[in-house]
Every structure is written in C-alpha cells, then in structure tokens.
Design an enzyme around this catalytic site. Structure first.
Site, PDB file in Angstrom:
ATOM      1  N   LYS A  30      35.431  35.717  39.513  1.00 19.16           N
ATOM      2  CA  LYS A  30      36.082  35.528  40.812  1.00 19.16           C
ATOM      3  C   LYS A  30      36.915  36.757  41.189  1.00 19.16           C
ATOM      4  CE  LYS A  30      39.895  33.164  38.550  1.00 19.16           C
ATOM      5  NZ  LYS A  30      40.314  31.879  38.001  1.00 19.16           N
ATOM      6  N   TYR A 254      65.302  56.444  46.465  1.00 17.09           N
ATOM      7  CA  TYR A 254      65.891  55.704  47.583  1.00 17.09           C
ATOM      8  C   TYR A 254      67.150  54.977  47.134  1.00 17.09           C
ATOM      9  CZ  TYR A 254      61.368  56.207  49.868  1.00 17.09           C
ATOM     10  OH  TYR A 254      60.243  56.702  50.435  1.00 17.09           O
TER      11      TYR A 254
HETATM   12  C1  LIG Z   1      39.968  31.760  36.569  1.00 15.37           C
HETATM   13  C2  LIG Z   1      39.265  30.616  35.993  1.00 15.37           C
HETATM   14  C3  LIG Z   1      38.791  30.643  34.677  1.00 15.37           C
HETATM   15  C4  LIG Z   1      39.031  31.786  33.730  1.00 15.37           C
HETATM   16  O1  LIG Z   1      40.343  31.777  33.262  1.00 15.37           O
HETATM   17  P1  LIG Z   1      40.860  32.864  32.215  1.00 15.37           P
HETATM   18  O2  LIG Z   1      42.220  32.399  31.881  1.00 15.37           O
HETATM   19  O3  LIG Z   1      40.858  34.180  32.915  1.00 15.37           O
HETATM   20  O4  LIG Z   1      39.925  32.834  31.077  1.00 15.37           O
HETATM   21  C5  LIG Z   1      38.062  29.552  34.229  1.00 15.37           C
HETATM   22  N1  LIG Z   1      37.834  28.486  35.032  1.00 15.37           N
HETATM   23  C6  LIG Z   1      38.276  28.419  36.289  1.00 15.37           C
HETATM   24  C7  LIG Z   1      37.993  27.215  37.100  1.00 15.37           C
HETATM   25  C8  LIG Z   1      39.017  29.473  36.817  1.00 15.37           C
HETATM   26  O5  LIG Z   1      39.463  29.391  38.076  1.00 15.37           O
END
Ligand SMILES: *Cc1c(COP(=O)(O)O)cnc(C)c1O
Length: 355
Positions: A30, A254
C-alpha cells in the site's frame, strides 16, 4: 542536492530470510509500496517468488495487475467499483454484513475475503454470529468466499491485548472451519509473524514493514520467534555545504533555534524537513560523517546544523539513514517506521535506484 538511494536488492534480502515458502506471503504494498515505488518493489518481490499482493487502493491494485498477470491481488479497502475489480481480477473485502447484503448481486463471481473486525474495528464482521451469517448468505447466493482474515491492533505491544485479539480470531476460526472451507487464511502483519511465526491454521502471512527492512517492535526488549535481520531498503545522504565557528551566545537558524553555550564548530548540511525527514528524526539526534556520529543541533526546511570537530570538511557526506542509522532505531510509537518512509520527499531528494 541530498540523495535518496533505494536498493531493491535489500527487499530481496529481507524476503529471502523468511523460512516460509514465498507463496505463503501476501506482500503489503500500500501507499506506493511504503513509498519505495510500487512497480520496482513488486517486480523485486515477484522475483523472490511472491505471488500475492495486498493494497488499500484500487488504483494500485489495477497497476499491479497491469504489471503482473499470474498473481493474486487483494484490495483491502471496501470498493463499489465492481466492474473494474471484475475486469482486473482483483479480490475484494467484505467490509460488513450490510455491504454483503446490499451488493450481493454485484459480488457474484468475485473472490471475497471475510474480515473479522477485532480490536482494529475499521471494518469487518463483529462476532461469530455475523460471521456465520456471512457464510450462510454467501452459500445461498453462490458467492465465492475465498478467505478469512483480520488485522491485529496490538501486535507490536506486549501488554496482553494482542493475546486477547489472537485468541478471539483463533476461536472464531475453530467454529467457522466446521461449516466453511476457506482457501486462504491470513491474519498476521510483520509484528505478529516475528513474535509468533505463522499460525498453524493460517495459509499466509501478510507483512509490510519487514519486507522493506525494519524491526516492527523493539526486539532488544521483547521476544521474537522468527530469525530476522533487517536490511533497510533506502539510504538518505546529504553534504556539508559550509562550516561556521560559533562563539559563546552566538545564535544560528530561525528564531535563534540554536544558541551556542560554548565555542562551537558547526556544519551546515543540505537537508531538512522539506526533504521529508521528520523533525523528530533530526532534532537532537545524530548523523554520520566520515564514519563518526555527530549531533544535529537545529533543523530548517532545507538545512540542518551539525556540531562537528576539525575532522569534518566542506563537501563531506552526511548520512541521515542507512543500515547503521536505521528507521527502527527512531521508533517512539507504533508505525513510526512507515511514517518515516511515507514522508520522504522524492520531489526534492535526488532519487537513485539500485537493482
Ligand atoms: C499495513 C497493513 C499490513 C502490514 O503491516 P506491517 O506492520 O507493515 O507489517 C497488513 N495488513 C493490513 C490490513 C495493513 O493495512
């Protein structure tokens, strides 16, 4: 210009450590493969033997299908674009019992995953009764109920909650498997897999961050069952632009963001929060110059101020992230591995890719 080097061999090295048959991995890609770029990442993963991918976005799921024909693709988020998921052979999630009942005519022929909501509770069936109703309704309407899954809310915590959510899904499965044969059963993210190994009843694991090279929790304090050494997919490197001598009480940056309390020699390097490096990663933390760690005193949009000594020269490389300065060492709370990756600004960093 500061550099972001993405090395896809590191992804392969992470995956090749898994004892598991690669066909038992559903790779989570993702958000543009955790910002490591979807196409290069899935091609690398495919080469290691991975044949199953999951993402939250329909556009990404379609992109995967256009690149890889002989893989399974699971869309995590609920979708109403039934024609598109049919066309691209994308498996979809039953986000609730209502979703199933309201859309069943459109779901015919699609491969469906039933989610158990659990503590995460973003979507899915709430309890055993609803799960049984989904199975009955699917059977009555000739729907293809391919998979059962859940997503743990506490897999990277060691306070007892994970054990509760784990026992709930295992108990539910024990009942459901008496009335339905799920071809695919996937429950575990990286943290759950690292601490427990794959569940006996599971067909697949569903890791993200471990593929990209980071411990999902503090392994010095907590146990792991699987053997794993992360190879971080990316490095970030800047350069020393200038060197300044500050006298006591001189300020720099800054709003006097740093005021010297003694005579201090500092370097200005060409990287800042505008390059997508979190302030919390930079301020008061270290960078590596010529193999030694130096403290970062102040952070601006495109610059940092580093306390140095006489060994540092203009033009020297300033390392922000590499295997010696890994993202997981800056984790203060869960998910901050992926947060550090998600913000990396590829429009301002010079991106170098190695395969
Ligand atoms: C992001 C996600 C994962 C992976 O999680 P990690 O902690 O990066 O291994 C697995 N399942 C779902 C539904 C996710 O959204």
């Amino acid at each position: 210009m500061a550099e972001l080097e993405i090395d896809y061999k590191k992804i392969a090295k992470n995956i090749n450590q898994f004892k598991l048959n690669k066909e038992k991995i559903i790779a989570v890609v993702k958000n543009n493969a955790y910002n490591m770029d979807l196409e290069d990442s899935i091609r690398t993963m495919y080469q290691t033997g991975i044949r199953y991918f999951a993402t939250t976005s329909l556009n990404e799921a379609i992109s995967i299908r256009k690149i890889l024909k002989d893989v399974d693709i699971f869309l995590i988020n609920p979708t109403y674009k039934f024609e598109e998921v049919k066309k691209y052979d994308i498996e979809i999630n039953i986000s609730s019992l209502n979703y199933l009942k309201e859309n069943y005519e459109n779901l015919s022929g699609l491969k469906l995953h039933m989610e158990y909501a659990g503590f995460m509770n973003r979507s899915g069936v709430k309890n055993l009764e609803e799960a049984i109703e989904v199975i009955k309704f699917s059977n009555e309407n000739n729907l293809i109920l391919k998979a059962l899954w859940c997503h743990f809310a506490h897999a990277d915590e060691f306070d007892g909650n994970y054990e509760i959510e784990k026992s709930r899904i295992l108990n539910i499965y024990e009942e459901l498997c008496k009335i339905h044969k799920f071809e695919v059963k996937h429950f575990q993210n990286s943290a759950s897999y690292l601490r427990d190994g794959i569940f006996e009843i599971a067909s697949h694991i569903r890791p993200g961050i471990m593929l990209y090279g980071a411990y999902p929790y503090d392994v010095k304090k907590n146990p792991t069952k699987e053997v794993y050494k992360p190879y971080q997919t990316f490095e970030v490197r800047a350069k020393v632009l200038n060197i300044r001598e500050l006298d006591k009480n001189d300020s720099i940056g800054y709003c006097n963001s740093y005021i010297a309390n003694k005579k201090t020699c500092v370097a200005i390097a060409d990287i800042g929060y505008g390059d997508g490096i979190l302030r919390s990663r930079l301020t008061g933390k270290t960078c590596i110059i010529n193999g030694r760690e130096y403290e970062i005193l102040s952070v601006m949009m495109s610059h940092i101020v580093v306390e140095i000594d006489k060994d540092v020269k203009i033009g020297d490389q300033v390392i922000i992230y590499n295997d010696n300065l890994p993202i997981y060492s800056y984790n203060k709370y869960c998910n901050s591995n992926s947060e550090q990756m998600a913000v990396l600004n590829k429009n301002s960093l010079h991106v170098i890719k190695k395969y």
